[in-house]
Design an enzyme around this catalytic site. Structure first.
Site, PDB file in Angstrom:
ATOM      1  N   ASP A 132     117.463  39.364  14.201  1.00 13.67           N
ATOM      2  CA  ASP A 132     117.309  38.739  15.454  1.00 13.67           C
ATOM      3  C   ASP A 132     118.185  39.496  16.626  1.00 13.67           C
ATOM      4  O   ASP A 132     118.289  39.021  17.738  1.00 13.67           O
ATOM      5  CB  ASP A 132     117.876  37.182  15.355  1.00 13.67           C
ATOM      6  N   SER A 133     118.859  40.405  15.847  1.00 12.26           N
ATOM      7  CA  SER A 133     119.452  41.456  16.902  1.00 12.26           C
ATOM      8  C   SER A 133     118.326  42.104  17.738  1.00 12.26           C
ATOM      9  O   SER A 133     118.757  42.594  18.993  1.00 12.26           O
ATOM     10  CB  SER A 133     120.354  42.470  16.180  1.00 12.26           C
ATOM     11  N   ASP A 154     114.581  38.003   9.715  1.00  9.45           N
ATOM     12  CA  ASP A 154     115.747  37.296   9.983  1.00  9.45           C
ATOM     13  C   ASP A 154     115.169  35.847  10.672  1.00  9.45           C
ATOM     14  O   ASP A 154     114.579  35.967  11.563  1.00  9.45           O
ATOM     15  CB  ASP A 154     116.585  38.162  11.111  1.00  9.45           C
ATOM     16  N   LYS A 161     115.997  36.461   5.792  1.00  4.85           N
ATOM     17  CA  LYS A 161     117.501  36.079   5.684  1.00  4.85           C
ATOM     18  C   LYS A 161     118.098  34.966   6.797  1.00  4.85           C
ATOM     19  O   LYS A 161     117.553  34.526   7.733  1.00  4.85           O
ATOM     20  CB  LYS A 161     117.945  37.332   6.502  1.00  4.85           C
ATOM     21  N   GLU A 204     121.743  32.781   7.650  1.00  7.29           N
ATOM     22  CA  GLU A 204     123.140  32.964   7.906  1.00  7.29           C
ATOM     23  C   GLU A 204     123.658  31.650   7.308  1.00  7.29           C
ATOM     24  O   GLU A 204     123.328  30.560   7.598  1.00  7.29           O
ATOM     25  CB  GLU A 204     123.559  32.879   9.399  1.00  7.29           C
ATOM     26  N   GLU A 238     129.262  40.787   6.935  1.00  3.27           N
ATOM     27  CA  GLU A 238     129.468  41.282   8.335  1.00  3.27           C
ATOM     28  C   GLU A 238     130.851  41.215   8.911  1.00  3.27           C
ATOM     29  O   GLU A 238     131.430  39.980   8.838  1.00  3.27           O
ATOM     30  CB  GLU A 238     128.522  40.680   9.356  1.00  3.27           C
TER      31      GLU A 238
END
Ligand code: KIV
Length: 263
Positions: free
Chosen positions: A43-44, A82, A112, A114, A181
């Site tokens: 999502d960057s 993501d 993915k 978080e 991270e």
């Protein structure tokens, strides 16, 4: 050979794992051509290609659009989508439904998400329903409103213990690998030794089982400052601007197109 989540998991202890983000068919085909086994549609993309200040505004529709393009550009690499902010946090049911869209509509191979202990139930439900999951703990950009910025995590012994618990929970819930991270290298190594699934570090030191970087950072395309953990393997920003300026100048002077480019 097409990479699967279980093949990536089996690399732990065999060889280090390279992972890179990609956002469209063009960048994904470059990653695939370099034989990189896993491509993350991070999502960057909100910050690297869509012009947002954070990853928080990225929508499901934007992620589906880009993941579909990445899947079209890849032959062998594992495609990991993501899940964007608030596409899975409200409930396990919502997470299952949206993960299903990535697999069915966008041809992703895995998702993915978080979070650690707090995401155990969702990871378990996804894996039980056939969706491979890449975990992500440490600096989790979707929580920056709560954490207050992009800072190194796990610096105190209490925070480090919590991250170790989170990592264990993600493994026990069935994730095939986990992104660590921005944590101190010592903690990255300790978590990597404690887990049986691969750790994929980004700013988590050389003791991780693999590394992930952002495509535009690695190639030096953005021209913006990059975090300390980035190694720029090229400076394409300068190269691209130089090429574009040469084109402009030749159009303006009339030297492009020349006879070779003319029918
Ligand atoms: O969004 C992303 O690209 C990521 C990686 C940097 C791990 O989450």
């Amino acid at each position: 050979m097409k990479w699967t989540a279980s093949k990536i998991k089996a690399l732990k202890g065999e060889r280090k794992i390279a992972m890179l983000t990609a956002y469209d068919a063009l960048t994904a085909s470059l990653v695939d051509s370099a034989d990189i086994p896993a491509v993350l549609v991070g999502d960057s993309l909100g910050m690297t290609v869509l012009g947002y200040d954070t990853t928080l505004p990225v929508s499901m529709e934007e992620m589906l659009h880009h993941t579909t393009a990445v899947a079209r550009g890849v032959e062998n690499a594992l495609v990991i989508a993501d899940m964007p902010f608030m596409s899975y946090q409200p409930s396990v049911e919502m997470g299952l439904e949206n993960a299903g869209r990535f697999i069915k509509q966008a041809q992703a191979d895995a998702v993915k998400i978080e979070g650690g202990v707090v995401r155990s139930a969702l990871i378990e439900a996804l894996v039980a329903n056939g969706v491979p999951v890449l975990g992500h703990i440490g600096l989790t950009p979707q929580s920056i409103k709560e954490t207050g910025g992009y800072k190194v995590q796990g610096k105190t012994s209490e925070q480090a213990r919590k991250l170790m618990d989170d990592a264990m929970a993600v493994e026990q819930a069935g994730a095939f690998a986990i992104v660590l991270e921005c944590v101190p290298a010592e903690l990255g190594t300790a978590i990597s030794s404690a887990l049986t699934i691969p750790t994929i570090g980004i700013g988590a030191g050389a003791g991780c089982d693999g590394q992930v970087l952002v495509f535009t950072d690695l190639l030096g395309i953005s021209g913006k400052p990059v975090p300390k953990f980035v190694k720029k393997y090229a400076d394409l920003n300068a190269l691209i601007i130089k090429a574009l300026a040469a084109y402009k100048s030749e159009v303006e002077s009339g030297s492009f197109p020349a006879d070779e480019q003319t029918y």
